[in-house]
Write a protein that holds these residues in place. Structure first.
Motif, PDB file in Angstrom:
ATOM      1  N   GLU A  95      37.943  39.785  43.495  1.00  0.00           N
ATOM      2  CA  GLU A  95      39.355  39.720  43.113  1.00  0.00           C
ATOM      3  C   GLU A  95      39.551  40.508  41.829  1.00  0.00           C
ATOM      4  O   GLU A  95      38.708  40.463  40.935  1.00  0.00           O
ATOM      5  CB  GLU A  95      39.719  38.244  42.885  1.00  0.00           C
ATOM      6  CG  GLU A  95      41.184  37.944  42.726  1.00  0.00           C
ATOM      7  CD  GLU A  95      41.372  36.475  42.343  1.00  0.00           C
ATOM      8  OE1 GLU A  95      40.776  35.600  43.000  1.00  0.00           O
ATOM      9  OE2 GLU A  95      42.080  36.224  41.365  1.00  0.00           O
ATOM     10  N   GLY A  96      40.686  41.242  41.778  1.00  0.00           N
ATOM     11  CA  GLY A  96      41.012  41.966  40.550  1.00  0.00           C
ATOM     12  C   GLY A  96      41.120  43.451  40.793  1.00  0.00           C
ATOM     13  O   GLY A  96      40.437  43.988  41.662  1.00  0.00           O
ATOM     14  N   HIS A  97      41.990  44.100  40.036  1.00  0.00           N
ATOM     15  CA  HIS A  97      42.203  45.532  40.227  1.00  0.00           C
ATOM     16  C   HIS A  97      41.503  46.356  39.144  1.00  0.00           C
ATOM     17  O   HIS A  97      41.539  47.577  39.163  1.00  0.00           O
ATOM     18  CB  HIS A  97      43.708  45.847  40.246  1.00  0.00           C
ATOM     19  CG  HIS A  97      44.410  45.427  38.990  1.00  0.00           C
ATOM     20  ND1 HIS A  97      44.586  46.283  37.935  1.00  0.00           N
ATOM     21  CD2 HIS A  97      44.944  44.230  38.617  1.00  0.00           C
ATOM     22  CE1 HIS A  97      45.217  45.627  36.954  1.00  0.00           C
ATOM     23  NE2 HIS A  97      45.439  44.398  37.347  1.00  0.00           N
ATOM     24  N   ARG A  98      40.863  45.679  38.190  1.00  0.00           N
ATOM     25  CA  ARG A  98      40.138  46.388  37.137  1.00  0.00           C
ATOM     26  C   ARG A  98      38.642  46.293  37.396  1.00  0.00           C
ATOM     27  O   ARG A  98      38.183  45.479  38.179  1.00  0.00           O
ATOM     28  CB  ARG A  98      40.450  45.769  35.785  1.00  0.00           C
ATOM     29  CG  ARG A  98      41.902  45.949  35.376  1.00  0.00           C
ATOM     30  CD  ARG A  98      42.048  45.830  33.894  1.00  0.00           C
ATOM     31  NE  ARG A  98      43.413  45.983  33.463  1.00  0.00           N
ATOM     32  CZ  ARG A  98      43.955  47.139  33.052  1.00  0.00           C
ATOM     33  NH1 ARG A  98      43.235  48.243  33.042  1.00  0.00           N
ATOM     34  NH2 ARG A  98      45.212  47.190  32.668  1.00  0.00           N
ATOM     35  N   GLY A  99      37.884  47.121  36.674  1.00  0.00           N
ATOM     36  CA  GLY A  99      36.429  47.014  36.735  1.00  0.00           C
ATOM     37  C   GLY A  99      35.982  45.872  35.840  1.00  0.00           C
ATOM     38  O   GLY A  99      36.581  45.630  34.789  1.00  0.00           O
ATOM     39  N   PRO A 100      34.927  45.140  36.243  1.00  0.00           N
ATOM     40  CA  PRO A 100      34.431  44.072  35.372  1.00  0.00           C
ATOM     41  C   PRO A 100      33.724  44.660  34.148  1.00  0.00           C
ATOM     42  O   PRO A 100      33.379  45.844  34.130  1.00  0.00           O
ATOM     43  CB  PRO A 100      33.450  43.313  36.262  1.00  0.00           C
ATOM     44  CG  PRO A 100      32.987  44.319  37.264  1.00  0.00           C
ATOM     45  CD  PRO A 100      34.136  45.263  37.477  1.00  0.00           C
ATOM     46  N   THR A 101      33.513  43.838  33.137  1.00  0.00           N
ATOM     47  CA  THR A 101      32.772  44.259  31.958  1.00  0.00           C
ATOM     48  C   THR A 101      31.476  44.992  32.336  1.00  0.00           C
ATOM     49  O   THR A 101      30.817  44.632  33.324  1.00  0.00           O
ATOM     50  CB  THR A 101      32.422  43.041  31.076  1.00  0.00           C
ATOM     51  OG1 THR A 101      31.436  43.441  30.146  1.00  0.00           O
ATOM     52  CG2 THR A 101      31.898  41.863  31.862  1.00  0.00           C
ATOM     53  N   SER A 102      31.115  45.970  31.528  1.00  0.00           N
ATOM     54  CA  SER A 102      29.871  46.721  31.777  1.00  0.00           C
ATOM     55  C   SER A 102      28.640  45.827  31.594  1.00  0.00           C
ATOM     56  O   SER A 102      27.545  46.191  31.998  1.00  0.00           O
ATOM     57  CB  SER A 102      29.790  47.922  30.837  1.00  0.00           C
ATOM     58  OG  SER A 102      29.828  47.481  29.494  1.00  0.00           O
ATOM     59  N   GLU A 103      28.821  44.655  30.974  1.00  0.00           N
ATOM     60  CA  GLU A 103      27.705  43.709  30.816  1.00  0.00           C
ATOM     61  C   GLU A 103      27.751  42.607  31.884  1.00  0.00           C
ATOM     62  O   GLU A 103      27.232  41.512  31.670  1.00  0.00           O
ATOM     63  CB  GLU A 103      27.710  43.080  29.412  1.00  0.00           C
ATOM     64  CG  GLU A 103      27.479  44.042  28.270  1.00  0.00           C
ATOM     65  CD  GLU A 103      26.040  44.541  28.145  1.00  0.00           C
ATOM     66  OE1 GLU A 103      25.229  44.305  29.067  1.00  0.00           O
ATOM     67  OE2 GLU A 103      25.754  45.188  27.128  1.00  0.00           O
ATOM     68  N   LYS A 104      28.347  42.922  33.017  1.00  0.00           N
ATOM     69  CA  LYS A 104      28.449  41.942  34.111  1.00  0.00           C
ATOM     70  C   LYS A 104      27.091  41.326  34.454  1.00  0.00           C
ATOM     71  O   LYS A 104      26.965  40.099  34.600  1.00  0.00           O
ATOM     72  CB  LYS A 104      29.029  42.656  35.344  1.00  0.00           C
ATOM     73  CG  LYS A 104      29.117  41.802  36.589  1.00  0.00           C
ATOM     74  CD  LYS A 104      29.670  42.608  37.762  1.00  0.00           C
ATOM     75  CE  LYS A 104      28.587  43.469  38.407  1.00  0.00           C
ATOM     76  NZ  LYS A 104      29.014  44.115  39.660  1.00  0.00           N
ATOM     77  N   ALA A 105      26.071  42.163  34.568  1.00  0.00           N
ATOM     78  CA  ALA A 105      24.743  41.683  34.974  1.00  0.00           C
ATOM     79  C   ALA A 105      24.193  40.651  33.997  1.00  0.00           C
ATOM     80  O   ALA A 105      23.540  39.682  34.394  1.00  0.00           O
ATOM     81  CB  ALA A 105      23.773  42.859  35.100  1.00  0.00           C
TER      82      ALA A 105
END
Ligand SMILES: [Zn+2]
Length: 221
Positions: free
Chosen positions: A73-83
């Motif tokens: 869900e969501g139209h933006r990219g998640p944080t680059s620290e997702k992992a």
């Protein structure tokens, strides 16, 4: 919402947005740095988006991922620290919120790769012991995620070498409190070291208070 109320998906998203803004306004990050994640009641994870101003961020900017990292869900990219966030949330089912920030005094310890010592009683109860320094790995990498998450099995915070702080908590309010407490303690320890040699707590006190942390986190001594 009181602590005892059952969390809802909408409630946790609002709490995540509030705590992300508090992270900025309390000075734990500058600009769009740092990131926060929270486990939703449906098992997915809500994360802050990449490169969006916290003060203008809305619920619509947040990103929902599965625990495996697939955006649902969501139209933006998640944080680059997702992992980094997902790695900790996968490993520790009792943890429901995670925060990564660049708090100034924590980062000073991270640059010199010195743990923040557990020398204040209150600190041990909320953190579980010294805040260790995770080995350096490149920002955003799976290697960093694995390295950092491995250090928060029995405490609530870890320094990321040459980078900043990572904290885990039972909910967003808890993780915000922990990040602020660790930063405040890092500043106190840094100042105290200039005044003289810090006298450690008695080892039995540290062991007892670390037990309180374990109990608060897992319900077991
Ligand atoms: Zn960072």
């Amino acid at each position: 919402m009181s602590d005892s109320a059952e969390p809802t998906v909408a409630g946790v998203k609002q709490q995540l947005l509030d705590v992300a803004q508090e992270m900025l306004t309390s000075g734990l990050v500058q600009g769009t740095a740092g990131n926060v994640a929270a486990r939703l009641p449906d098992g997915n994870v809500v994360l802050t988006p990449s490169s969006v101003d916290y003060l203008t961020m809305t619920l619509d900017d947040l990103v929902v991922c599965s625990l495996d990292g697939e955006v649902v869900e969501g139209h933006r990219g998640p944080t680059s620290e997702k992992a980094l966030h997902l790695s900790a949330l996968r490993r520790y089912p009792e943890i429901n919120a995670t925060m990564h920030c660049h708090a100034k005094h924590c980062t000073m310890f991270a640059l010199t790769r010195r743990p923040i010592p557990a020398v204040i009683e209150e600190f041990v109860v909320y953190v579980g012991g010294d805040v260790p320094v995770a080995a350096y790995e490149t920002t955003g990498s799976d290697e960093l995620a694995e390295e950092v998450a491995g250090h928060v099995a029995d405490r609530s915070a870890v320094l990321m070498a040459n980078h900043g702080l990572f904290a885990v908590g039972k909910n967003t309010a808890d993780v915000m409190h922990i990040a602020g407490l660790v930063e405040r303690t890092a500043e106190i320890v840094w100042g105290a070291q200039r005044l003289g040699e810090i006298v450690p707590l008695p080892p039995e006190t540290n062991a007892q208070f670390a037990g309180y942390y374990r109990y608060g986190r897992t319900g077991k001594f």
